[in-house]
Design a protein around this motif. Sequence first.
Motif, mmCIF file in Angstrom:
data_model
loop_
_atom_site.group_PDB
_atom_site.id
_atom_site.type_symbol
_atom_site.label_atom_id
_atom_site.label_comp_id
_atom_site.label_asym_id
_atom_site.label_seq_id
_atom_site.Cartn_x
_atom_site.Cartn_y
_atom_site.Cartn_z
ATOM 1 N N SER A 64 0.834 -1.214 0.000
ATOM 2 C CA SER A 64 0.000 0.000 0.000
ATOM 3 C C SER A 64 0.862 1.255 0.000
ATOM 4 O O SER A 64 0.446 2.297 -0.522
ATOM 5 N N THR A 65 2.061 1.171 0.578
ATOM 6 C CA THR A 65 2.942 2.347 0.588
ATOM 7 C C THR A 65 3.489 2.644 -0.804
ATOM 8 O O THR A 65 3.833 3.790 -1.103
ATOM 9 N N TYR A 66 3.557 1.621 -1.647
ATOM 10 C CA TYR A 66 3.999 1.834 -3.028
ATOM 11 C C TYR A 66 2.836 2.304 -3.900
ATOM 12 O O TYR A 66 3.001 3.207 -4.729
ATOM 13 N N THR A 67 1.674 1.691 -3.725
ATOM 14 C CA THR A 67 0.523 2.124 -4.516
ATOM 15 C C THR A 67 0.118 3.550 -4.150
ATOM 16 O O THR A 67 -0.427 4.273 -4.988
ATOM 17 N N ALA A 68 0.395 3.961 -2.903
ATOM 18 C CA ALA A 68 0.093 5.337 -2.506
ATOM 19 C C ALA A 68 0.855 6.332 -3.382
ATOM 20 O O ALA A 68 0.310 7.363 -3.799
ATOM 21 N N GLN A 69 2.121 6.021 -3.657
ATOM 22 C CA GLN A 69 2.912 6.912 -4.511
ATOM 23 C C GLN A 69 2.398 6.909 -5.944
ATOM 24 O O GLN A 69 2.449 7.932 -6.634
ATOM 25 N N VAL A 70 1.897 5.762 -6.379
ATOM 26 C CA VAL A 70 1.312 5.684 -7.723
ATOM 27 C C VAL A 70 0.064 6.552 -7.798
ATOM 28 O O VAL A 70 -0.137 7.320 -8.758
ATOM 29 N N TYR A 71 -0.793 6.450 -6.779
ATOM 30 C CA TYR A 71 -1.988 7.287 -6.735
ATOM 31 C C TYR A 71 -1.617 8.769 -6.713
ATOM 32 O O TYR A 71 -2.256 9.594 -7.383
ATOM 33 N N ARG A 72 -0.605 9.127 -5.918
ATOM 34 C CA ARG A 72 -0.174 10.530 -5.835
ATOM 35 C C ARG A 72 0.236 11.050 -7.203
ATOM 36 O O ARG A 72 -0.134 12.160 -7.598
ATOM 37 N N ALA A 73 0.995 10.235 -7.923
ATOM 38 C CA ALA A 73 1.426 10.649 -9.256
ATOM 39 C C ALA A 73 0.233 10.825 -10.190
ATOM 40 O O ALA A 73 0.186 11.775 -10.984
ATOM 41 N N GLY A 74 -0.735 9.918 -10.087
ATOM 42 C CA GLY A 74 -1.922 10.034 -10.933
ATOM 43 C C GLY A 74 -2.740 11.264 -10.607
ATOM 44 O O GLY A 74 -3.239 11.952 -11.513
#
Length: 221
Positions: free
Chosen positions: A105-115
């Motif tokens: 989830s800590t990695y997908t959080a950064q993906v969401y932030r970028a999106g």
Amino acid sequence: MNNGSDKWDWQAVSDFMPHFWDGVLVTLQVLALGSLISFTVGLVWALAFRAPTRFIRWPVGLITEFIRNTPLLVQLFFLFFVLPEWGVQFSAETTGTIAIGLHYSTYTAQVYRAGIEAVPVGQWEAAKALSLSYARTWTAVILPQAIRRVVPALGNYVIAMLKDTPLLASIGVLELLQRSRLEAAQTFQYTEALTVVGVAFILIAYPSSLLLRALERRLVR
């Protein structure tokens, strides 16, 4: 048992298959639920990063950095061996699922932030001009566009989670690799069991990566 022969033993493969399918089921269950946790909690982290107050942003930043920069194996041991001393105890499979989900989830959080950051500023301004509420702006304007942009990247993390499921054997989860190890320990035929498991991971991961590439091309168009 082939008594040391270097010939491939199809009977050993046949004997392993019932255990193999049990391992596949556990692996896919952990993967599906872990992905759900990862995507859901990751979105919560990403929204918290954009909170108007630093009293939310800073703790979330510290927590996610700590999780992302410590090994998943350490987190598995902590959840499985330490939490029970504090009165919190889950089954090995549940613990493994939670650990994988929280870790990624800590990695997908950064993906969401970028999106989210990739959504044009004009979209925010248009929502404001239409007097949309804060919640409506997020749910109807920003998130649909952001998530569409990051779906391929999120899919890549699903494949990464699949490749990390063998770590759950360290806490006794009878996933695919652990099933093969137990079977091989009884028959002393490691080649057959481990080869079947390796091929299974390829057959799951490679078609998934092809689907993700096709999805990415479709979203780009």
